[in-house]
Design an enzyme around this catalytic site. Structure first.
Site, PDB file in Angstrom:
ATOM      1  N   LYS A 137      71.668  93.069  37.123  1.00  0.00           N
ATOM      2  CA  LYS A 137      72.677  92.803  36.707  1.00  0.00           C
ATOM      3  C   LYS A 137      72.956  91.919  36.321  1.00  0.00           C
ATOM      4  CE  LYS A 137      77.303  94.461  38.703  1.00  0.00           C
ATOM      5  NZ  LYS A 137      78.302  95.059  39.806  1.00  0.00           N
ATOM      6  N   THR A 163      78.232 105.663  34.478  1.00  0.00           N
ATOM      7  CA  THR A 163      77.914 104.254  35.088  1.00  0.00           C
ATOM      8  C   THR A 163      77.019 103.641  34.251  1.00  0.00           C
ATOM      9  OG1 THR A 163      76.060 105.467  36.452  1.00  0.00           O
ATOM     10  CG2 THR A 163      78.462 105.039  37.445  1.00  0.00           C
ATOM     11  N   TRP A 185      75.289  96.201  33.735  1.00  0.00           N
ATOM     12  CA  TRP A 185      73.547  97.199  34.236  1.00  0.00           C
ATOM     13  C   TRP A 185      72.621  96.997  33.522  1.00  0.00           C
ATOM     14  CZ3 TRP A 185      72.924  96.325  40.050  1.00  0.00           C
ATOM     15  CH2 TRP A 185      74.069  97.281  39.838  1.00  0.00           C
ATOM     16  N   GLU A 242      81.672 103.387  41.588  1.00  0.00           N
ATOM     17  CA  GLU A 242      82.488 104.630  42.118  1.00  0.00           C
ATOM     18  C   GLU A 242      83.364 104.677  43.596  1.00  0.00           C
ATOM     19  OE1 GLU A 242      78.263 104.941  41.235  1.00  0.00           O
ATOM     20  OE2 GLU A 242      79.254 103.563  42.087  1.00  0.00           O
TER      21      GLU A 242
END
Length: 526
Positions: free
Chosen positions: A430, A186, A435, A331
């Site tokens: 974001k 991530t 991110w 995810e």
């Protein structure tokens, strides 16, 4: 009495490219920035030979191949070459720092790294931090001005040489459909990065979600431009969905400026294009500046960040397209919801409805489902065959006892089932679909002797969705310039993480718990 049963048919990803090669073999795969043109039949043959080469480098089923690459034909070949024989494709984001990437590679145990051209300094720094790397494969040929990385302790290959020396046919498939196929962290921006493993089965199911008529609804008549990076949750699944239906696949490489995209869309008669909103803002800015139309383009699929209504209206009016907004997460593989192309009312705040195979649920702060799911705001949970159950390397499940995954987002669902994301329980920012982790910036600035308290919040931005604002409370009697604060961050975080604004407060607002009141800061400076 024998009841009978259907044939066993493992849902493995090699079947998508094998199908395309057999039934749509002459359909093209085009790379823009480093011009290359092939077809599915040839791509499948090269990928299969590359599988044999990866075996020769010592990779085996379950090992992780790292890729640090743009959207190109060669990157596609690496994907299918690895996944076809059970090697896990670990995609890395070239926009992150070597420190972030090295953390991911150490955890994945990478020994082979496939890289695009134009990344020499990053590759050199990365390999220096990852002594386990034995081979570096240059998969794309860039301009002659591109430097070739100098790697110590690893052998450097060019893809053509690797195929010439070790390329050999390999048997694809033959392993369990629940075997891992891909690994995506991530973004490395949540402190210790969380890895999401995609299995062959989960990505196969995710592809069936994408191909539903009310979702992406691709067909063999489409020419699909994938401007979303392949290192973003498997390129939103397009490298699987396009060959699954035999659509023409157009890959932009590393050049995604407005002029390059306009040229590519026109020349390849692109009908469907996907990417974050900032990419398409650059496209319409270019067209407004130089003129021109793109009559082949019919749909834009947007994701990554919330899209301002004004921008969505501008895209539809200037390009004459239907804009489909979406919501997803790494995810989720990543699709969670998308607006149908046939929706009568197009509202940027809506992310659309979930496809068959994904279920949504709203709860209160304690995790109790809201009695009325179609009124009021709640915390968003997700369940489905392409939703993470456990993060890479974790013992504990990431889901609750009933299999629901907490997204950390706040949302509403209207009477027609349209999802709208109203906020995030997380503090992550974001920006342009990427991110930014405030905690890392705060840790660096907080260590400066002149700073008493520090916080970073997101501020709405027309182009990038959000940009960071750095808020500091200097120590009594201390002074520190904006440039000194920024210099403390340079080289330690990616340049695009640098705050757009710096605010000084005599006293940082504190919540009842004694923590910095970020809600107040967002109201004041967001």
């Amino acid at each position: 009495m024998i009841s009978g049963n259907p044939q066993p048919y493992a849902l493995t990803l090699d079947k998508f490219l094998r199908h395309a090669a057999k039934w749509h073999g002459s359909r093209e795969v085009v790379t823009g920035s480093a011009p290359a043109r092939t077809d599915y039949a040839t791509l499948a043959e090269r990928s299969n030979r590359l599988s044999g080469a990866f075996w020769a480098l010592g990779l085996r089923e379950g090992d992780h191949l790292a890729t640090l690459a743009w959207n190109t034909q060669a990157h596609m070949e690496c994907w299918y070459a690895a996944m076809g024989v059970g090697i896990v494709c670990h995609t890395l984001n070239p926009r992150l720092t070597a420190d972030h990437l090295a953390r991911m590679m150490h955890r994945a145990g990478n020994r082979v790294l496939a890289v695009s051209s134009g990344l020499a300094p990053l590759v050199q720094d990365l390999v220096a931090q990852c002594p386990a790397i034995e081979h570096v494969v240059m998969i794309d040929d860039g301009p002659a001005s591109d430097a070739v990385p100098v790697v110590t302790g690893a052998r450097l290959w060019h893809l053509a040489d690797l195929l010439a020396e070790h390329g050999a046919p390999a048997l694809w498939g033959g392993f369990d459909e629940n075997a891992p196929a891909g690994l995506c962290f991530t973004s490395g921006t949540t402190g210790d990065p969380k890895g999401v493993t995609y299995t062959h089965r989960s990505n196969y199911l995710h592809t069936t979600h994408l191909l539903q008529a009310d979702v992406m609804g691709l067909t063999c008549e489409d020419s699909v431009l994938v401007a979303v990076p392949m290192f973003h949750a498997n390129g939103w699944g397009f490298p699987f969905a396009a060959p699954a239906v035999g659509a023409k696949l157009v890959l932009p490489g590393r050049d995604q400026d407005g002029a390059s995209l306009a040229k590519l869309i026109a020349e390849e008669e692109v009908t469907v294009a996907a990417g974050v909103a900032t990419v398409w803002l650059g496209l319409v800015d270019h067209l407004d500046a130089v003129g021109g139309e793109l009559p082949s383009l019919k749909r834009l699929l947007l994701g990554g960040s919330a899209v301002p209504q004004a921008l969505m209206d501008r895209l539809e009016q200037r390009l004459g397209v239907v804009v489909q907004t979406s919501w997803g997460m790494t995810e989720l593989s990543p699709l969670g919801a998308m607006t149908p192309a046939t929706a009568k009312t197009r509202v940027a705040a809506r992310s659309g409805r979930p496809p068959m195979g994904v279920d949504l649920q709203l709860t209160d702060a304690e995790g109790t489902p809201l009695p009325d799911q179609r009124s009021g705001e709640g915390r968003l949970w997700v369940k489905g065959g392409s939703v993470v159950e456990r993060y890479f390397g974790d013992d504990e499940k990431a889901t609750d006892a009933d299999g629901w995954f907490d997204t950390g987002d706040l949302a509403t669902i209207d009477a027609d089932g349209n999802l709208s994301i109203t906020g995030r329980a997380k503090d992550l920012i974001k920006s342009g679909g990427e991110w930014i982790n405030p905690a890392e910036i705060e840790a660096i600035i907080g260590n400066l002797p002149e700073i008493a308290l520090v916080a970073v919040v997101g501020r709405a931005h027309e182009k990038w969705g959000e940009r960071p604002v750095l808020i500091v409370e200097p120590r009594t009697g201390a002074e520190v310039s904006d440039e000194a604060l920024l210099n403390a961050l340079r080289g330690r975080v990616a340049n695009w993480w640098l705050p757009d604004a710096i605010v000084r407060r005599a006293a940082m607002p504190l919540a009842l718990t004694g923590k910095i009141d970020k809600m107040r800061l967002r109201a004041d400076h967001g």
